[in-house]
Design an enzyme around this catalytic site. Structure first.
Site, mmCIF file in Angstrom:
data_model
loop_
_atom_site.group_PDB
_atom_site.id
_atom_site.type_symbol
_atom_site.label_atom_id
_atom_site.label_comp_id
_atom_site.label_asym_id
_atom_site.label_seq_id
_atom_site.Cartn_x
_atom_site.Cartn_y
_atom_site.Cartn_z
ATOM 1 N N LYS A 47 30.589 25.140 61.013
ATOM 2 C CA LYS A 47 29.680 26.150 61.572
ATOM 3 C C LYS A 47 28.386 26.204 60.759
ATOM 4 O O LYS A 47 27.286 26.107 61.315
ATOM 5 C CB LYS A 47 30.356 27.516 61.576
ATOM 6 C CG LYS A 47 29.408 28.663 61.943
ATOM 7 C CD LYS A 47 29.975 30.010 61.574
ATOM 8 C CE LYS A 47 28.900 31.078 61.575
ATOM 9 N NZ LYS A 47 29.388 32.387 61.109
ATOM 10 N N ASP A 79 30.814 30.310 66.395
ATOM 11 C CA ASP A 79 31.074 31.543 65.654
ATOM 12 C C ASP A 79 32.021 32.405 66.491
ATOM 13 O O ASP A 79 32.605 31.934 67.469
ATOM 14 C CB ASP A 79 29.764 32.269 65.342
ATOM 15 C CG ASP A 79 29.212 33.028 66.549
ATOM 16 O OD1 ASP A 79 29.522 32.642 67.704
ATOM 17 O OD2 ASP A 79 28.468 34.004 66.336
#
Length: 233
Positions: free
Chosen positions: A135, A154
């Site tokens: 991420k 996310d």
């Protein structure tokens, strides 16, 4: 005369999953044309730090913390040599501050010692840095270097991708792989940003506003069977 209850599904089934994803992408671009990374930063290392701080923390909170943090420690070298207790105190309000401060300092030390004080622009190298998973690496590559190496997943992207029926997985890496197969590479990062905007504004975790959602006709979660009462003799 009596009544008969008939269940009618309103789920849109005429599109393939890829066609559905592309149509969602078009609508998201229309809904959020100016969507961009909401973290404030000036350099790649500042973006890296801000993204690490954003884990389980609102971007607004991170943006309140980073001005003082970056004023005191503006680059990798200063962060690498910072007093850890001071660093912890500066990032305390973002939550999990001890672990975040430790990872930020360790990552910056590695950047200084192994990458000549420059944040690397390759996924495999970024993943070597403490506190950096896909991420964070995807955010840094996309916004600091203009490289779409993957799809940032996310909590919002995780939740909405499942609700929209684009993945059956809950693991971020598997979700990312599914999305990469459905979307053009050039749109991987702007997809994530716009989906995050939509998750914040409309498709909230506890109370999604399906009646106000421009994606509702494409969303299996919004199109639950409705009950129609038919009169018959």
């Amino acid at each position: 005369m009596g009544t008969k209850i008939v269940s009618v599904s309103t789920t849109h089934k005429s599109l393939s999953k890829k066609q559905q994803a592309l149509e969602i992408l078009v609508r998201l671009k229309h809904l959020y044309p100016d969507a961009t990374c909401s973290l404030n930063y000036s350099t790649p290392v500042q973006l890296l730090v801000a993204t690490i701080l954003s884990a389980q923390c609102m971007d607004e909170r991170v943006n309140k913390v980073t001005p003082e943090l970056f004023s005191r420690f503006p680059d990798a070298a200063s962060l690498a040599n910072a007093d850890l207790a001071e660093l912890e105190n500066l990032v305390r309000s973002t939550g999990f501050y001890r672990n975040k401060a430790k990872n930020i300092q360790a990552a910056c030390r590695m950047i200084v010692c192994e990458f000549d004080s420059v944040v690397p622009n390759k996924m495999e190298e970024l993943l070597q840095l403490p506190g950096v998973a896909r991420k964070t690496a995807n955010v840094v590559l996309a916004h600091a270097y203009g490289i779409n190496a993957g799809v940032t997943v996310d909590t919002h992207v995780n939740r909405l991708s499942q609700r929209l029926g684009l993945t059956e997985h809950s693991d971020p890496i598997r979700i990312e792989k599914d999305l990469m197969g459905l979307l053009p590479q050039a749109d991987w990062e702007n997809w994530s940003i716009r989906l995050i905007y939509h998750g914040r504004a409309v498709c909230k975790a506890r109370s999604p506003a399906c009646e106000a959602c421009n994606l509702a006709d494409l969303c299996p979660a919004a199109n639950k069977p409705v009950m129609i009462v038919r009169q018959h003799k």
